[in-house]
Design a protein around this motif. Sequence first.
Motif, mmCIF file in Angstrom:
data_model
loop_
_atom_site.group_PDB
_atom_site.id
_atom_site.type_symbol
_atom_site.label_atom_id
_atom_site.label_comp_id
_atom_site.label_asym_id
_atom_site.label_seq_id
_atom_site.Cartn_x
_atom_site.Cartn_y
_atom_site.Cartn_z
ATOM 1 N N SER A 23 0.048 -16.134 -16.452
ATOM 2 C CA SER A 23 0.576 -17.296 -17.167
ATOM 3 C C SER A 23 -0.503 -18.356 -17.374
ATOM 4 C CB SER A 23 1.740 -17.913 -16.395
ATOM 5 O OG SER A 23 2.752 -16.966 -16.190
ATOM 6 N N ALA A 24 -0.500 -18.967 -18.551
ATOM 7 C CA ALA A 24 -1.443 -20.043 -18.848
ATOM 8 C C ALA A 24 -0.919 -21.377 -18.311
ATOM 9 C CB ALA A 24 -1.689 -20.135 -20.346
ATOM 10 N N VAL A 39 12.910 -23.298 -16.419
ATOM 11 C CA VAL A 39 11.459 -23.192 -16.562
ATOM 12 C C VAL A 39 11.126 -22.273 -17.734
ATOM 13 C CG1 VAL A 39 11.015 -23.546 -14.098
ATOM 14 C CG2 VAL A 39 11.224 -21.220 -14.985
ATOM 15 N N VAL A 40 9.950 -22.458 -18.274
ATOM 16 C CA VAL A 40 9.399 -21.543 -19.273
ATOM 17 C C VAL A 40 7.941 -21.305 -18.901
ATOM 18 C CG1 VAL A 40 8.792 -23.378 -20.937
ATOM 19 C CG2 VAL A 40 9.158 -21.051 -21.741
ATOM 20 N N LEU A 41 7.535 -20.040 -18.924
ATOM 21 C CA LEU A 41 6.155 -19.642 -18.657
ATOM 22 C C LEU A 41 5.518 -19.216 -19.971
ATOM 23 C CD1 LEU A 41 6.963 -17.615 -15.490
ATOM 24 C CD2 LEU A 41 5.263 -19.419 -15.540
ATOM 25 N N ILE A 42 4.344 -19.747 -20.263
ATOM 26 C CA ILE A 42 3.632 -19.479 -21.515
ATOM 27 C C ILE A 42 2.290 -18.840 -21.197
ATOM 28 C CG2 ILE A 42 2.664 -20.517 -23.614
ATOM 29 C CD1 ILE A 42 5.711 -20.804 -23.386
ATOM 30 N N SER A 43 1.880 -17.900 -22.033
ATOM 31 C CA SER A 43 0.604 -17.235 -21.844
ATOM 32 C C SER A 43 0.050 -16.785 -23.186
ATOM 33 C CB SER A 43 0.770 -16.036 -20.909
ATOM 34 O OG SER A 43 -0.502 -15.510 -20.580
ATOM 35 N N TRP A 44 -0.998 -15.983 -23.108
ATOM 36 C CA TRP A 44 -1.567 -15.362 -24.281
ATOM 37 C C TRP A 44 -0.767 -14.102 -24.554
ATOM 38 C CZ3 TRP A 44 -3.950 -17.169 -19.988
ATOM 39 C CH2 TRP A 44 -4.662 -18.348 -20.142
ATOM 40 N N PRO A 45 -0.774 -13.605 -25.764
ATOM 41 C CA PRO A 45 0.034 -12.422 -26.105
ATOM 42 C C PRO A 45 -0.317 -11.197 -25.262
ATOM 43 C CG PRO A 45 -0.746 -13.502 -28.079
ATOM 44 C CD PRO A 45 -1.467 -14.154 -26.931
#
Length: 139
Positions: A23-24, A39-45
């Motif tokens: 996760s970023a 919560v929301v987890l965001i990352s690179w594809p």
Amino acid sequence: MPIQTARAFVAWTQPRLAPSAGSAFALGAQAGDGTLVGVVLISWPTAEVFDDGDTAEVLALATDGTPDAGRTLLSAAWTAVREMGYRRLIAYTRIEESGTDLWDAGFRVVPRPLGWHTAGRAEDVARVLWAARAFGGGR
């Protein structure tokens, strides 16, 4: 918010989700009394076809059922990645999930690009691809 806290919340509320460790960043939503409600987890594809430098991916979204928490988190995530210079935020739902929070946050269903498939994933289930897009500009 700390990624480890977000991952623990996902494990507590959505045990079938297992977001990758890459996760970023993570965002959280709180109730008026300070209780974490989503919560929301965001990352690179994760799929190479989307790893174009302009796209970020929602790895996991989890709430305790608080109304509008999912939509609020997705909208905040989209705002954050746009401010970072990304032009697209993608997310997936299982075929049986409605995607209402995604729709309400401005995401739309998109056709699968050529070369994209789910074969080889540990959990090979039918998925729907969603995206929020900014037009013009770029990184």
